[in-house]
Design an enzyme around this catalytic site. Structure first.
Site, short mmCIF file in Angstrom:
data_model
loop_
_atom_site.label_atom_id
_atom_site.label_comp_id
_atom_site.label_asym_id
_atom_site.label_seq_id
_atom_site.Cartn_x
_atom_site.Cartn_y
_atom_site.Cartn_z
CD GLU A 1 9.88 -19.09 21.51
OE1 GLU A 1 9.18 -20.06 21.85
OE2 GLU A 1 10.39 -18.26 22.15
CG MET B 1 -2.28 -0.85 0.85
SD MET B 1 -3.32 -0.70 2.45
CE MET B 1 -4.03 0.86 1.86
CG LEU B 2 3.26 3.09 3.02
CD1 LEU B 2 2.13 2.35 3.54
CD2 LEU B 2 4.38 3.37 4.08
P1 TGC Z 1 6.93 -35.06 22.56
O1 TGC Z 1 7.47 -36.57 22.48
O2 TGC Z 1 5.76 -34.72 21.67
O3 TGC Z 1 7.13 -34.30 23.78
C1 TGC Z 1 8.00 -34.59 24.67
C2 TGC Z 1 7.67 -34.37 26.01
O4 TGC Z 1 7.53 -33.03 26.17
C3 TGC Z 1 6.08 -32.66 26.50
N1 TGC Z 1 5.54 -31.74 25.72
C4 TGC Z 1 5.28 -30.57 26.08
N2 TGC Z 1 5.44 -30.08 27.50
C5 TGC Z 1 5.33 -28.72 27.77
N3 TGC Z 1 4.91 -27.70 27.00
C6 TGC Z 1 4.81 -28.23 25.54
N4 TGC Z 1 4.37 -27.33 24.61
C7 TGC Z 1 5.04 -29.57 25.20
N5 TGC Z 1 4.98 -30.18 24.12
C8 TGC Z 1 5.33 -31.53 24.46
C9 TGC Z 1 5.39 -34.03 26.10
O5 TGC Z 1 4.14 -34.42 26.92
C10 TGC Z 1 6.41 -35.08 26.54
O6 TGC Z 1 6.51 -35.27 27.88
P2 TGC Z 1 7.20 -36.89 28.48
O7 TGC Z 1 6.71 -36.78 30.05
O8 TGC Z 1 5.76 -37.73 27.92
O9 TGC Z 1 8.24 -37.07 28.05
O10 TGC Z 1 8.20 -34.39 21.84
P3 TGC Z 1 8.76 -34.52 20.20
O11 TGC Z 1 10.18 -34.95 20.11
O12 TGC Z 1 7.89 -35.42 19.38
O13 TGC Z 1 8.59 -33.38 19.60
C11 TGC Z 1 7.39 -32.35 19.65
C12 TGC Z 1 7.58 -31.06 19.04
C13 TGC Z 1 8.04 -31.18 17.39
C14 TGC Z 1 6.25 -30.59 18.81
C15 TGC Z 1 8.60 -30.31 19.72
O14 TGC Z 1 9.69 -30.58 19.79
C16 TGC Z 1 8.60 -28.62 19.11
O15 TGC Z 1 7.94 -28.03 19.61
N6 TGC Z 1 9.60 -28.30 18.29
C17 TGC Z 1 9.84 -27.08 17.91
C18 TGC Z 1 11.06 -26.38 18.52
C19 TGC Z 1 11.13 -25.11 19.09
O16 TGC Z 1 10.08 -24.35 19.23
N7 TGC Z 1 12.30 -24.60 19.27
C20 TGC Z 1 12.29 -23.34 19.64
C21 TGC Z 1 13.47 -23.07 20.43
S1 TGC Z 1 13.72 -21.76 21.30
C22 TGC Z 1 13.35 -20.41 20.32
O17 TGC Z 1 13.10 -20.58 19.16
C23 TGC Z 1 13.48 -18.91 20.83
S2 TGC Z 1 13.24 -17.58 19.94
C24 TGC Z 1 13.52 -16.53 21.09
C25 TGC Z 1 12.93 -15.12 20.64
O18 TGC Z 1 14.13 -14.48 20.26
O19 TGC Z 1 11.95 -14.60 20.82
P1 FAD Z 2 14.43 -27.08 10.36
O1 FAD Z 2 14.03 -27.64 11.65
O2 FAD Z 2 15.60 -27.65 9.85
O3 FAD Z 2 13.13 -27.01 9.53
C1 FAD Z 2 13.36 -26.82 8.14
C2 FAD Z 2 11.80 -26.78 7.58
O4 FAD Z 2 11.36 -28.18 7.64
C3 FAD Z 2 10.80 -26.04 8.35
O5 FAD Z 2 9.99 -25.38 7.22
C4 FAD Z 2 10.18 -26.84 9.08
O6 FAD Z 2 8.82 -26.53 9.37
C5 FAD Z 2 10.21 -28.05 8.15
N1 FAD Z 2 10.16 -29.41 9.14
C6 FAD Z 2 10.79 -30.08 9.96
N2 FAD Z 2 10.30 -31.11 10.75
C7 FAD Z 2 9.14 -31.14 10.06
C8 FAD Z 2 8.05 -32.19 10.15
N3 FAD Z 2 8.17 -33.25 11.09
N4 FAD Z 2 7.07 -32.15 9.26
C9 FAD Z 2 6.83 -31.20 8.21
N5 FAD Z 2 7.73 -30.17 8.19
C10 FAD Z 2 8.91 -30.28 8.91
N6 FAD Z 2 16.50 -21.24 19.29
C11 FAD Z 2 16.98 -21.35 20.63
O7 FAD Z 2 17.13 -22.37 21.01
N7 FAD Z 2 17.12 -20.15 21.19
C12 FAD Z 2 17.09 -18.88 20.75
O8 FAD Z 2 17.18 -17.98 21.55
C13 FAD Z 2 16.55 -18.91 19.36
N8 FAD Z 2 16.68 -17.81 18.86
C14 FAD Z 2 16.29 -17.60 17.47
C15 FAD Z 2 16.50 -16.21 16.82
C16 FAD Z 2 16.32 -16.27 15.32
C17 FAD Z 2 16.40 -15.09 14.73
C18 FAD Z 2 16.13 -17.39 14.56
C19 FAD Z 2 15.90 -17.32 13.09
C20 FAD Z 2 16.00 -18.73 15.11
C21 FAD Z 2 16.02 -18.82 16.81
N9 FAD Z 2 15.99 -20.13 17.25
C22 FAD Z 2 16.37 -20.28 18.64
C23 FAD Z 2 16.02 -21.16 16.80
C24 FAD Z 2 14.59 -21.59 16.20
O9 FAD Z 2 13.85 -22.01 17.31
C25 FAD Z 2 14.60 -22.79 14.96
O10 FAD Z 2 15.29 -21.77 13.85
C26 FAD Z 2 13.32 -23.30 14.69
O11 FAD Z 2 12.88 -24.14 15.64
C27 FAD Z 2 13.59 -24.27 13.33
O12 FAD Z 2 14.66 -25.18 13.23
P2 FAD Z 2 15.44 -25.08 12.09
O13 FAD Z 2 15.79 -23.65 11.58
O14 FAD Z 2 16.55 -25.82 12.24
O15 FAD Z 2 14.83 -25.52 10.90
#
Ligand code: TGC
Ligand code: FAD
Length: 392
Positions: free
Chosen positions: A371, A345-346
């Site tokens: 996240e 829009m800009l």
């Molecule tokens: P899964 O077998 O499903 O679960 C393992 C255990 O964890 C429990 N659980 C949770 N507990 C609390 N909160 C949740 N949201 C939970 N989700 C699952 C679950 O009940 C189980 O417990 P237990 O007692 O049975 O062992 O685990 P999985 O290996 O199949 O993975 C599931 C999946 C893919 C959903 C999970 O790993 C996931 O959310 N992946 C995304 C990774 C992610 O979000 N990374 C973020 C990194 S930090 C970041 O990005 C910071 S950015 C910060 C910023 O700059 O703002």
């Molecule tokens: P990947 O896991 O390699 O995924 C690549 C692609 O594959 C994605 O499109 C994903 O959706 C897809 N994919 C993966 N698995 C599946 C599946 N099972 N089925 C279908 N599609 C799938 N992490 C921290 O721990 N702490 C932090 O402070 C933090 N800060 C961040 C700041 C920035 C600027 C960025 C970019 C990332 C940060 N992260 C942090 C990491 C962030 O959480 C990861 O980048 C994110 O969880 C995705 O992991 P990845 O980049 O390895 O992508």
């Protein structure tokens, strides 16, 4: 950058559902962003530098540990106040909100919830005041969406733990004083450890050349035979559920935060559409531009209501991880689409730093990935409603 003329949209009178305290907290955060963030944030993003000068101000508006009890230096507020603070900060910039999210939900929260009393007293007040800044190490070079595969590990050496491994994409890493690090013990169970800057073998190189979240510092956490004192292990929760529990809190804050970015894009585009004249009329008078604005305010209003209800559930300890996941995914997607439409829009002006839209749009490309990516959150909802796991 142009002066900050932001006026918050409230199409459904949602303010009427907030308490006086909520509004005071929100308005104080809004005034601080206008005064201390808006004038400097464009240059900080252009320079790819986190503006450390704003740390005391973030602490001042209660952005570090909004819901952490006051006895540990937190603000002791409810979850809706926490959300409103994140909304206002991200209205300024997603990178600044990132810094606050990490400090509150990913560093203070695990120390508060999974730490012992000594750890709470040692770390939380300094983190709440911004004297110490924290980072959160979950993601690794080979394990992003699948954190359970992490290889960072520690061994029990009797009087200390020996930590090895590497974390990638870590917000705040280049300047953090402490890092909450997730690592496996010798049995393969995940634990949180507090690693402090200055420990031998611990380094935090910065990741350069980002096109997104340029005002937020991102880097690595590298551990080479780091001796971590035993008292730095968080004793009260282990397993993947521990870091995922922190993500619930941060994802909730993001769901609110991105409403702020969306509101800023909408407000900017609305104002521009009334001022910019083409074909002898303000562009806001053309149907195609009105369609964009009408859809934007509709989606913002839906996102506001979603967050308010989620906040009520959080306040009652009833919000599920899957509900939080849905709000994170929906609202980030909503904000990203609004940023893209607002930028169009800009016209040409939309790509410049004169207006905040392109910066918000680029930032949101990280927010939609970190996240939990958009697709991972779709799978979380899919699993929740079908009971069938499509991750693996
Ligand atoms: P899964 O077998 O499903 O679960 C393992 C255990 O964890 C429990 N659980 C949770 N507990 C609390 N909160 C949740 N949201 C939970 N989700 C699952 C679950 O009940 C189980 O417990 P237990 O007692 O049975 O062992 O685990 P999985 O290996 O199949 O993975 C599931 C999946 C893919 C959903 C999970 O790993 C996931 O959310 N992946 C995304 C990774 C992610 O979000 N990374 C973020 C990194 S930090 C970041 O990005 C910071 S950015 C910060 C910023 O700059 O703002
Ligand atoms: P990947 O896991 O390699 O995924 C690549 C692609 O594959 C994605 O499109 C994903 O959706 C897809 N994919 C993966 N698995 C599946 C599946 N099972 N089925 C279908 N599609 C799938 N992490 C921290 O721990 N702490 C932090 O402070 C933090 N800060 C961040 C700041 C920035 C600027 C960025 C970019 C990332 C940060 N992260 C942090 C990491 C962030 O959480 C990861 O980048 C994110 O969880 C995705 O992991 P990845 O980049 O390895 O992508």
């Amino acid at each position: 950058m142009k002066p900050d003329l932001f006026e918050s949209p409230d199409y459904y009178n949602i303010d009427d559902l907030l308490t006086e305290e909520h509004k005071l907290i929100r308005d104080a955060a809004r005034a601080w962003v206008k005064r201390d963030v808006s004038p400097i944030i464009e240059q900080a993003a252009q320079d790819a530098k986190f503006p450390k000068s704003i740390i005391p101000g973030l602490a001042g508006i209660g952005a570090f540990g909004p819901y952490i009890p006051e006895e540990y230096g937190g603000a002791g507020l409810d979850q809706i106040s926490y959300g409103l603070i994140m909304q206002e900060i991200e209205r300024g910039d997603s990178g600044v909100r990132s810094t606050a999210s990490v400090q509150s939900s990913l560093v203070m929260y695990p120390i508060w919830k999974y730490g012992n009393e000594e750890q709470r007293k040692k770390y939380l007040p300094k983190l709440a005041s911004g004297e110490w800044m924290g980072s959160f190490g979950l993601t690794e070079p080979d394990h992003g969406s699948n954190p359970s595969g992490m290889t960072t590990n520690f061994k029990d050496m009797g009087d200390h733990y020996l930590l090895n491994g590497a974390k990638l994409w870590i917000s705040n890493s280049p300047f953090c004083d402490v890092a909450v690090v997730w690592a496996k013990d010798e049995e393969g169970r995940i634990h949180g450890l507090v690693v402090e800057r200055g420990m031998e073998g611990f380094s935090t190189p910065e990741t350069h050349n980002k096109w997104s979240l340029r005002a937020s510092a991102t880097g690595e956490l590298i551990f080479q035979d780091v001796k971590v004192p035993k008292e730095n292990l968080l004793p009260n929760k282990s397993g993947l559920g521990a870091p995922l529990g922190c993500l619930d809190s941060a994802r909730y804050g993001i769901a609110w935060g991105v409403i702020g970015a969306a509101m800023d894009c909408y407000d900017t585009a609305l104002r521009y559409s009334k001022e910019r004249v083409q074909f002898g009329r303000p562009i806001g008078g053309f149907q195609l531009q009105q369609k964009k604005l009408a859809e934007m305010i509709t989606e913002i209003t839906k996102a506001q209501l979603l967050c308010l209800r989620l906040g009520q559930l959080k306040n009652e300890n009833k919000a599920t991880s899957a509900q939080i996941s849905m709000a994170k995914r929906n609202n980030v997607d909503m904000a990203l689409k609004i940023a893209r439409d607002a930028r169009q829009m800009l016209g040409g002006m939309g790509i410049t730093g004169e207006y905040p839209i392109m910066r918000h749009m680029m930032n949101l490309e990280s927010v939609v990935t970190y996240e939990g990516t958009h697709d991972i959150h779709l799978l979380i909802t899919g699993l929740d409603i079908t009971g069938l796991n499509a991750f693996k």
